[in-house]
Design an enzyme around this catalytic site. Structure first.
Site, mmCIF file in Angstrom:
data_model
loop_
_atom_site.group_PDB
_atom_site.id
_atom_site.type_symbol
_atom_site.label_atom_id
_atom_site.label_comp_id
_atom_site.label_asym_id
_atom_site.label_seq_id
_atom_site.Cartn_x
_atom_site.Cartn_y
_atom_site.Cartn_z
ATOM 1 N N ARG A 55 0.813 -1.220 0.000
ATOM 2 C CA ARG A 55 0.000 0.000 0.000
ATOM 3 C C ARG A 55 0.845 1.268 0.000
ATOM 4 N NH1 ARG A 55 -4.585 -0.840 4.235
ATOM 5 N NH2 ARG A 55 -2.756 -0.753 5.539
ATOM 6 N N LYS A 83 2.610 -18.865 7.791
ATOM 7 C CA LYS A 83 1.812 -18.741 8.999
ATOM 8 C C LYS A 83 1.676 -17.290 9.474
ATOM 9 C CE LYS A 83 4.343 -19.254 13.185
ATOM 10 N NZ LYS A 83 5.466 -18.522 13.342
ATOM 11 N N LYS A 97 15.599 -25.386 7.021
ATOM 12 C CA LYS A 97 16.883 -25.352 7.730
ATOM 13 C C LYS A 97 17.737 -26.536 7.292
ATOM 14 C CE LYS A 97 15.195 -23.060 11.906
ATOM 15 N NZ LYS A 97 16.002 -21.878 12.188
ATOM 16 N N GLU A 153 14.287 -20.671 23.075
ATOM 17 C CA GLU A 153 14.769 -19.364 22.599
ATOM 18 C C GLU A 153 15.089 -18.498 23.807
ATOM 19 O OE1 GLU A 153 12.690 -17.858 18.878
ATOM 20 O OE2 GLU A 153 11.116 -18.910 19.942
ATOM 21 N N ASP A 158 2.218 -20.952 17.870
ATOM 22 C CA ASP A 158 3.368 -20.315 17.223
ATOM 23 C C ASP A 158 4.466 -21.331 16.884
ATOM 24 O OD1 ASP A 158 4.788 -17.913 16.406
ATOM 25 O OD2 ASP A 158 6.084 -18.207 18.139
ATOM 26 N N HIS A 175 6.264 -25.880 13.510
ATOM 27 C CA HIS A 175 7.666 -26.291 13.491
ATOM 28 C C HIS A 175 7.899 -27.603 14.234
ATOM 29 C CE1 HIS A 175 7.975 -22.321 12.012
ATOM 30 N NE2 HIS A 175 8.129 -21.695 13.153
#
Ligand code: BG6
Length: 503
Positions: A61, A160, A194, A228, A246, A251
């Protein structure tokens, strides 16, 4: 015991160019484009995998023009590409293939502008990357068809969040499927791109060693950890999602599939995806009362020490989100109801603000059936295979050996260590480098098929529903730890412990 062999050139050093393409990126002004897509394409360009016969067309946009988009592309390269790969001549050639169309998706007249940028030569591969919110997938696909930008061999790439549950995921898939057939749809799960995740396939199916013992007769249990160290509260999207949606739904279930699936008959995309689907459909449902017993959700608390202070998840949230019960950590015990895996639990855990950043898969073998070492010091420990996905990619096998030296038999556990960094000198490519060009190659192997996605949601939804109905909030855990105590209890109740890397 590091095995170092730099004699063999790796396959990644052999570059096979792809056909020229027009890659149209909707949502070109967003973070994903800048952080991931542009740097990934640059690396591939620099390696000569495509050249200036291809085009990258940004659509968004914001009222940019070609020059502005090219400037942003340069900035993205400076910021996210390793300095030794940046050279001005290549960067100049690369950004010259960028053009930009300012287009409000909902405004029909803007759509005509794309025509000038898309080439009609059928030999030029046409791909549409929808890096936009999923509610725009439907309208974009409709316009692509209406304006004749659709071609039977065009590809559409989506990523996603592909839904919040089975119902919403089906709506998204239906909206895309009204225009594109399944063999044109590339659903990205970047974990599949990966290098080390693909290496799982090589480890299992390019070696004779593991397959005969890859089953419940020889394996006690399997652990999958994606930890993480970063937090999550400042990402607006995260609070709507939580760790289950998530990380686990996509994953981690994909990793579980690659570990658990039967050997596919070939590397054909559907051969592999059929096997992954069978795993997802064999997952024992977790719902109702089982949820409290086999799942744990947590949310991080802040910590303050003399040297540093880390905010809690709650403190990171804006005022209108305070009190959120979104989980930033999940541990759960999954079971696969088939011959190979009956009785072998898969323990999954993932979280933000954990003690360290590490993703690994641990295959815990059973103990030897009978020990002849009654008089030895140290009992034989069962073997353990550790596949480290990131960082320090590699594979380690914990083995028992005789401790060198005189004075009788002493048994000791040592790692047989294959470190990728020490074995290969090349840079490890980023997931998107592989995935973006697989779209051009027309290879769907590393992309999720619709039925896989829906099977994953079907398994996740009852867990989510039970959590939503439960009166209790996620268990607190301190930032910088391995999650709430409940996660430790989850595995210890079964007489097992989470793997800690002592080697
Ligand atoms: C994304 C999640 O899909 O994967 C993030 O939305 C997460 O929350 C990320 O941080 C992890 O990816 P990687 O490649 O850094 O392990």
């Amino acid at each position: 015991m590091n095995y170092i062999d730099r004699r063999h050139p790796s396959v990644s050093s052999r570059i096979i160019p792809v056909q020229p393409f027009d890659y149209v990126v909707f949502g070109a002004t967003g973070d994903l484009t800048r952080r991931k897509l542009i740097p990934a394409l640059y690396y591939r360009f620099k390696d000569g995998q495509f050249d200036d016969q291809s085009r990258i067309i940004g659509v968004s946009r914001t009222k940019w023009d070609d020059a502005e988009f090219q400037k942003v592309a340069r900035g993205a390269i400076t910021e996210f590409v390793e300095p030794e790969y940046q050279d001005n001549k290549t960067i100049g050639r690369f950004v010259s293939i960028f053009s930009y169309v300012a287009n409000d998706v909902s405004d029909e007249k803007n759509w005509n502008d794309l025509k000038n940028n898309l080439r009609t030569d059928p030999k030029i591969v046409r791909a549409f990357y929808l890096a936009v919110a999923p509610d725009l997938f439907g309208p974009i696909c409709q316009y692509l068809a209406k304006k004749d930008y659709y071609r039977r061999d065009a590809r559409v790439v989506i990523e996603k969040p592909l839904g919040r549950d089975l119902g919403s995921s089906m709506e998204i898939n239906d909206a895309v499927a009204r225009i594109f057939r399944e063999d044109q749809v590339y659903r990205i799960d970047h974990y599949l791109g990966k290098e080390t995740v693909q290496n799982l396939l090589a480890l299992r199916f390019a070696n004779i060693l593991f397959e005969p013992i890859w089953n419940s007769a020889h394996i006690d249990h399997i652990q999958l950890t994606v930890a993480e160290s970063v937090g999550a509260g400042t990402r607006g999207y995260y609070d709507e999602s939580g760790a289950l949606r998530d990380m686990i739904q996509n994953h981690m279930l994909q990793l579980l599939c690659l570990v658990a699936m039967e050997p596919p008959a070939s590397d054909d995309a559907d051969a592999l995806r059929d096997e992954k689907l069978k795993v997802l459909r064999s997952l024992k449902p977790i719902g109702g009362a089982d949820v409290a017993r086999t799942t744990v959700r947590g949310q991080y608390r802040g910590v303050t020490s003399e040297t540093a202070s880390v905010k809690s998840y709650q403190d990171e949230l804006p005022d209108d989100k305070k009190g959120s019960r979104t989980e930033t950590f999940v541990a759960l015990k999954a079971e696969i109801e088939n011959w190979r895996w009956s009785g072998v639990p898969f323990y999954l855990r993932t979280g933000k603000r954990m003690a360290t950043r590490v993703s690994e898969i641990v295959i815990q073998f059973r103990n030897i059936p009978h020990s002849i070492f009654d008089h030895a010091e140290g009992a034989p420990k069962p073997n353990r295979l550790i596949i480290r996905l990131q960082p320090d990619e590699g594979v380690k096998m914990l083995m028992m050996i005789k401790d060198p030296g005189p004075g009788g038999m002493r048994l000791r556990e040592v790692p047989l260590n294959l470190s990728f960094a020490q074995t290969f000198s090349e840079r490890t490519p980023e997931a998107y480098e592989r995935l973006l060009l697989d779209v051009i190659r027309g290879n769907q192997t590393l992309f999720m098929r619709r039925d896989e996605l829906e099977a994953a949601w079907s398994w996740i939804d009852p867990i989510r529903q039970a959590w939503d109905a439960a009166p209790d909030a996620p268990q607190p855990y301190s930032a910088g730890t391995w999650g709430p105590t409940g996660a430790i209890a989850l595995i210890e109740r079964d007489g097992r412990t989470w793997h800690e890397d002592g080697h």
